[in-house]
Write a protein that holds these residues in place. Structure first.
Motif, PDB file in Angstrom:
ATOM      1  N   ASP A 112       0.877  -1.166   0.000  1.00 30.02           N
ATOM      2  CA  ASP A 112       0.000   0.000   0.000  1.00 30.02           C
ATOM      3  C   ASP A 112       0.915   1.216   0.000  1.00 30.02           C
ATOM      4  O   ASP A 112       1.337   1.701   1.053  1.00 30.02           O
ATOM      5  CB  ASP A 112      -0.904  -0.002   1.233  1.00 30.02           C
ATOM      6  CG  ASP A 112      -1.908   1.155   1.225  1.00 30.02           C
ATOM      7  OD1 ASP A 112      -1.724   2.098   0.434  1.00 30.02           O
ATOM      8  OD2 ASP A 112      -2.856   1.120   2.028  1.00 30.02           O
ATOM      9  N   SER A 113       1.240   1.700  -1.191  1.00 27.27           N
ATOM     10  CA  SER A 113       2.256   2.752  -1.319  1.00 27.27           C
ATOM     11  C   SER A 113       1.776   4.094  -0.780  1.00 27.27           C
ATOM     12  O   SER A 113       2.571   4.900  -0.288  1.00 27.27           O
ATOM     13  CB  SER A 113       2.683   2.900  -2.779  1.00 27.27           C
ATOM     14  OG  SER A 113       1.559   3.130  -3.608  1.00 27.27           O
ATOM     15  N   LYS A 114       0.447   4.337  -0.845  1.00 20.98           N
ATOM     16  CA  LYS A 114      -0.072   5.623  -0.372  1.00 20.98           C
ATOM     17  C   LYS A 114       0.066   5.757   1.138  1.00 20.98           C
ATOM     18  O   LYS A 114       0.408   6.814   1.664  1.00 20.98           O
ATOM     19  CB  LYS A 114      -1.533   5.785  -0.785  1.00 20.98           C
ATOM     20  CG  LYS A 114      -1.729   5.929  -2.292  1.00 20.98           C
ATOM     21  CD  LYS A 114      -3.209   6.079  -2.641  1.00 20.98           C
ATOM     22  CE  LYS A 114      -3.402   6.192  -4.150  1.00 20.98           C
ATOM     23  NZ  LYS A 114      -4.848   6.294  -4.508  1.00 20.98           N
ATOM     24  N   ARG A 115      -0.210   4.662   1.846  1.00 18.30           N
ATOM     25  CA  ARG A 115      -0.168   4.719   3.304  1.00 18.30           C
ATOM     26  C   ARG A 115       1.151   4.204   3.878  1.00 18.30           C
ATOM     27  O   ARG A 115       1.314   4.122   5.095  1.00 18.30           O
ATOM     28  CB  ARG A 115      -1.335   3.924   3.887  1.00 18.30           C
ATOM     29  CG  ARG A 115      -2.699   4.377   3.357  1.00 18.30           C
ATOM     30  CD  ARG A 115      -3.830   3.704   4.127  1.00 18.30           C
ATOM     31  NE  ARG A 115      -5.098   3.815   3.407  1.00 18.30           N
ATOM     32  CZ  ARG A 115      -6.277   3.452   3.905  1.00 18.30           C
ATOM     33  NH1 ARG A 115      -6.348   2.946   5.112  1.00 18.30           N
ATOM     34  NH2 ARG A 115      -7.376   3.583   3.196  1.00 18.30           N
TER      35      ARG A 115
ATOM     36  N   ASP B 117      -7.259   0.536  -4.194  1.00 19.86           N
ATOM     37  CA  ASP B 117      -7.664   1.771  -3.506  1.00 19.86           C
ATOM     38  C   ASP B 117      -7.292   1.758  -2.019  1.00 19.86           C
ATOM     39  O   ASP B 117      -7.572   2.717  -1.291  1.00 19.86           O
ATOM     40  CB  ASP B 117      -9.159   2.035  -3.687  1.00 19.86           C
ATOM     41  CG  ASP B 117     -10.036   0.933  -3.085  1.00 19.86           C
ATOM     42  OD1 ASP B 117      -9.511   0.035  -2.390  1.00 19.86           O
ATOM     43  OD2 ASP B 117     -11.266   0.974  -3.319  1.00 19.86           O
TER      44      ASP B 117
END
Length: 632
Positions: A129-132, A181
């Protein structure tokens, strides 16, 4: 070219396939990814003592090692490895087998740093999960000092290096995968006595905006079966293969239930002996590139999800071990009867064509010496169909002897929940180019033929597999293809158990080669790793606690006085799956019965030999042993 030769020439032909070349000029592949047009794979190199390296190929054709010599990429979470690295958005995450830690390599800056603290355990099966800034994965927790260490789904904070346990309590987990997502997490889990191909459970949970895992629930199905490879689509839809209709077909999860995408009498899945394998991937958000096994032959196809249309791709490949896709391009570990396993690439415009990126076998091996297999379907003694691949002896420098028949090597595959493939195997060619015929049997219990075929071995291990191998030999003898007095058995691991069980019941074999084989089922249950701790129960049809007599009677060691066939044994002293004492015990029994045998124990080797010098010694000693009895 020879004009004539006597029967002893079979098995003694000069061959360009040399043991030292098979060891030093061949590699094996592990995990596979494609990211932004760059292909990444893992390869094990015997000439570097089995070190595992991540290799990349760029669009310009340049190849480079991504991990330096101080690292060996690998993990043993479930005992057999796989799932040791992940590449996504130019970021590489990998498990280092030397210290058990997880490392991150920024593929832009080339900088490598650990993302976990030192820990007594192993990590595998990564999802980013690259965003978080989270890395989800499996962890085998060896810090507990339990005989069977717990397996956990954990989440690594890539900023703090802290590892958080998300799920534990089930005996096994696999395939933790976060949706694109970042709002969903899926995984598989199962408990003893099941193996993952017997029965497992698919779970899905929500991930809140505060990174809390909530609403964990099992996705139910009306039929009994096993899932394989849950994967999220680019549109955050969940797909999985499931064999509830007897074959591993692809399903979509709709309203928390299984909805079949394509019903076909082929397996779009394989047994999860290792982590990180895939049989399908997304070429586009509505197009799947798939691989499937049709009666022992692997094929490729496309599924158009808008209408569930299916198109088979005729690309002349017959064995496929893994697949990855990205932006209309896909890559596979694949091969055929003339091509040893290779990293191959293709694209959506011309999927029937493929480009070879990396071969497992050096180009110096001459293709004009290759014996191509013949598919065999024969009727066993219970009037059911069984399958095999037969390789006739072949060497362009020697004429076929019309007055004599060749010796036969019968190779019994391990597992036993596994299969043999239609693939150019240099070890097979090592023997066929010397004048041996070679037979590989997909006996009942093998995969790639549906769940019912796979389950015919349940309760019948050491019986059905033995009968099928004997019936396969009988079939070739009746077809006048091989010399009935010169049949040799070879097998490793569970294949070694089938070999020894066969020799207990039939003493008409010339000789045999047993590599880390099982002789004592009772002792096996005392020295077994967690993954296979209860595997024996379904195979034998009982429990060591309540059916010890069954285990005793089914163990070749207790009927060793019936074995009259000379055997050569090979075993590694660090084997975590089949203890080396198994070989030592059966060898002692043969000695007491004055049956000739040879034993070779390899220091530092495990379940499968990695070092070039070990591979060379096995091939050299085995060939000389076979030739010794051919010349008698």
């Amino acid at each position: 070219m020879k004009e004539s030769f006597n029967k002893n020439d079979y098995g003694f032909w000069n061959s360009p396939f040399q043991a030292k070349d098979l060891a030093s000029k061949s590699i094996s592949f592990t995990d596979l990814f494609i990211d932004n047009g760059v292909v990444y794979w893992g390869e094990s190199r015997p000439d570097e003592k089995g070190r595992n390296v991540i290799v990349s190929m760029h669009p310009d054709g340049s190849i480079q090692d991504e991990t330096p010599p101080e690292f060996s990429v690998g993990t043993m979470v479930h005992g057999y490895g796989g799932g040791a690295f992940l590449v996504k958005e130019n970021q590489l995450y990998f498990a280092n087998s030397k210290d058990g830690m997880v490392y991150h390599k920024n593929l832009n800056t080339k900088e490598i740093n650990p993302v976990t603290f030192p820990f007594e355990g192993r990590f595998a099966d990564f999802s980013l999960d690259s965003k978080r800034k989270f890395l989800y994965c499996l962890r085998k927790n060896d810090s507990t000092q339990n005989q069977f260490p717990p397996t956990e789904i954990v989440r690594i904070n890539l900023v703090t290096k802290e590892t958080e346990v998300l799920f534990t309590g089930s005996d096994f987990y696999s395939n933790p995968s976060v949706s694109p997502d970042g709002k969903k997490l899926c995984w598989l889990q199962w408990n003893h006595p099941n193996m993952p191909w017997d029965n497992n459970e698919l779970f899905v949970a929500d991930i809140s905006s505060e990174n809390i895992i909530t609403n964990s629930k099992k996705i139910l199905n009306s039929s009994v079966g096993a899932c394989y490879q849950p994967i999220w689509s680019p549109k955050n839809e969940l797909f999985v293969t499931f064999d509830g209709n007897n074959y591993w077909n692809i399903y979509k999860i709709v309203n928390d239930s299984f909805e079949i995408i394509l019903e076909k009498k082929s397996d779009f899945g394989r047994p999860m002996w290792i982590s990180g394998t895939r049989t399908f991937s997304f070429l586009q958000e509505d197009i799947l590139i798939v691989t499937f096994c049709d009666n022992g032959m692997w094929k490729t196809g496309k599924i158009y999800l808008k209408n569930n249309g299916f198109v088979e791709i005729n690309n002349n490949l017959s064995t496929i071990y893994n697949i990855a896709a990205d932006n209309n391009q896909f890559v596979m570990f694949a091969g055929n009867s003339l091509l040893a396993l290779a990293v191959v690439s293709s694209n959506i415009k011309e999927p029937f064509k493929f480009k070879i990126l990396r071969k497992s076998l050096d180009d110096s091996f001459p293709s004009n010496y290759i014996s191509e297999p013949k598919e065999i379907e024969f009727t066993a003694r219970d009037n059911k169909s069984v399958y095999a691949f037969y390789y006739p002896p072949f060497n362009p420098e020697y004429l076929k002897d019309e007055n004599n028949l060749p010796p036969l090597i019968v190779k019994i595959h391990g597992g036993p929940t596994a299969n043999v493939d239609c693939l150019m195997n240099p070890k097979i060619q090592y023997y066929t180019s010397r004048g041996f015929a070679y037979l590989e049997v997909n006996y009942r219990g093998s995969t790639g033929f549906g769940r019912s075929y796979r389950e015919e071995l349940k309760g019948k291990w050491g019986i059905k597999d033995v009968e099928d191998c004997l019936d396969a030999v009988k079939y070739l003898i009746q077809k006048n293809l091989v010399n009935k007095d010169k049949v040799i058995l070879a097998g490793s691991s569970s294949g070694g158990y089938t070999l020894l069980s066969t020799l207990v019941k039939n003493n008409k074999f010339l000789c045999a080669s047993c590599t880390y084989g099982i002789a004592d089922l009772i002792a096996m249950t005392e020295h077994i790793h967690k993954f296979e701790a209860y595997y024996d129960q379904s195979l034998i049809g009982g429990s060591i606690l309540t059916d010890k007599e069954l285990y005793f009677n089914r163990s070749p060691i207790n009927s060793a006085n019936e074995i009259k066939t000379p055997i050569i044994f090979f075993h590694g002293d660090k084997d975590p799956v089949v203890n080396v004492k198994q070989t030592e015990k059966i060898a002692t029994a043969l000695k007491e019965n004055n049956i000739y045998h040879e034993v070779y124990i390899f220091s530092g080797e495990g379940h499968g030999f990695k070092k070039a010098e070990s591979i060379v010694k096995v091939l050299d000693k085995e060939l000389k042993f076979f030739q010794k009895y051919l010349s008698n």
